[in-house]
Each structure stands twice: as structure tokens, then as C-alpha cells.
Design a protein around this motif. Structure first.
Motif, short mmCIF file in Angstrom:
data_model
loop_
_atom_site.label_atom_id
_atom_site.label_comp_id
_atom_site.label_asym_id
_atom_site.label_seq_id
_atom_site.Cartn_x
_atom_site.Cartn_y
_atom_site.Cartn_z
N ARG A 157 6.53 3.28 -6.29
CA ARG A 157 6.95 4.63 -5.91
C ARG A 157 8.48 4.72 -5.80
O ARG A 157 9.10 4.04 -5.00
CB ARG A 157 6.32 5.02 -4.58
CG ARG A 157 4.87 5.28 -4.66
CD ARG A 157 4.34 5.87 -3.35
NE ARG A 157 2.98 6.32 -3.54
CZ ARG A 157 1.95 5.83 -2.87
NH1 ARG A 157 2.12 4.91 -1.96
NH2 ARG A 157 0.74 6.29 -3.11
N GLU A 206 0.83 -1.21 0.00
CA GLU A 206 0.00 0.00 0.00
C GLU A 206 0.87 1.26 0.00
O GLU A 206 0.55 2.24 -0.67
CB GLU A 206 -0.90 -0.03 1.24
CG GLU A 206 -1.78 1.16 1.38
CD GLU A 206 -3.18 0.91 0.85
OE1 GLU A 206 -3.93 1.89 0.78
OE2 GLU A 206 -3.51 -0.22 0.52
N ARG A 207 1.95 1.24 0.75
CA ARG A 207 2.86 2.39 0.82
C ARG A 207 3.75 2.51 -0.42
O ARG A 207 4.10 3.61 -0.82
CB ARG A 207 3.76 2.27 2.05
CG ARG A 207 3.04 2.37 3.35
CD ARG A 207 4.01 2.26 4.52
NE ARG A 207 3.27 2.07 5.74
CZ ARG A 207 3.60 1.21 6.68
NH1 ARG A 207 4.67 0.46 6.56
NH2 ARG A 207 2.86 1.08 7.76
N ASP A 249 1.74 2.93 -6.21
CA ASP A 249 0.75 3.95 -6.55
C ASP A 249 0.11 3.55 -7.87
O ASP A 249 0.68 3.79 -8.94
CB ASP A 249 1.42 5.31 -6.67
CG ASP A 249 0.43 6.43 -6.96
OD1 ASP A 249 -0.77 6.24 -6.73
OD2 ASP A 249 0.87 7.50 -7.43
#
Length: 100
Positions: free
Chosen positions: A54, A45-46, A49
């Protein structure tokens, strides 16, 4: 010091390495970070994107400058392959559950 002499890629003093060896350390770190982030739903999730991994997440985790994501050929390829895989995952999920 050479890459072959490194015992732990996470604790090595990068200032003692040549640029090619430092790049290899970053690549080895990047492979681990990407694999771990994609395997862990919370980290994914972190780290992801949409259809793209990311870059700032990777830079923070491997301890490099942002330019490494565009200047290190192996890391560029790793990110391109990862983005391609993420894009396929998103496309397959869309086909599996079409909008109502």
C-alpha cells in the motif's frame, strides 16, 4: 546540511536538506518501513493489499507527500520489487494449497 551529516533519518529536519538529499532520506526510510512491515504479521496486514504494498501506508510512515512513490526512482524500484515478491508469494501459496 548534507545526507552524510545526518545522524538519524527519522529525526532530521528535512527542510534543511536539498531535494536529492531529502529523496535519499525518504528512500532510506522506505527501505526500513517495507522490511519491518513484511517481517511483522500485524503490520503486513496493514501494509499489504493482496499482491501490492500500500502506497498510502508507506507515505504515512516515511512522512512524505504521495508523489514520492511515483517520482523518486529508488522508491519506485523498491515498490516494484516488493510488489513482484508479494505476487510470487501469493502465487506460491495458491499452488501449495489448491482449491478443493
Amino acid at each position: 546540511m548534507r545526507f552524510a551529516d545526518i545522524e538519524n533519518i527519522w529525526t532530521v529536519d528535512l527542510s534543511t536538506l536539498s531535494n536529492p538529499d531529502r529523496g535519499r532520506v525518504y528512500f532510506e526510510r522506505a527501505k526500513q518501513v517495507v522490511a519491518e512491515a513484511l517481517a511483522n504479521p500485524v503490520e503486513r496486514e496493514r501494509a499489504v493489499d493482496g499482491k501490492r504494498f500500500r502506497r498510502n501506508y508507506l507515505v504515512e510512515k516515511i512522512g512524505s507527500q504521495p508523489a514520492v512513490t511515483t517520482q523518486n526512482p529508488k522508491i519506485k524500484l523498491l515498490l516494484a520489487d516488493t510488489d513482484r515478491m508479494l505476487s510470487q508469494d501469493v502465487n506460491q501459496a495458491a499452488v501449495a494449497s489448491p482449491p478443493r
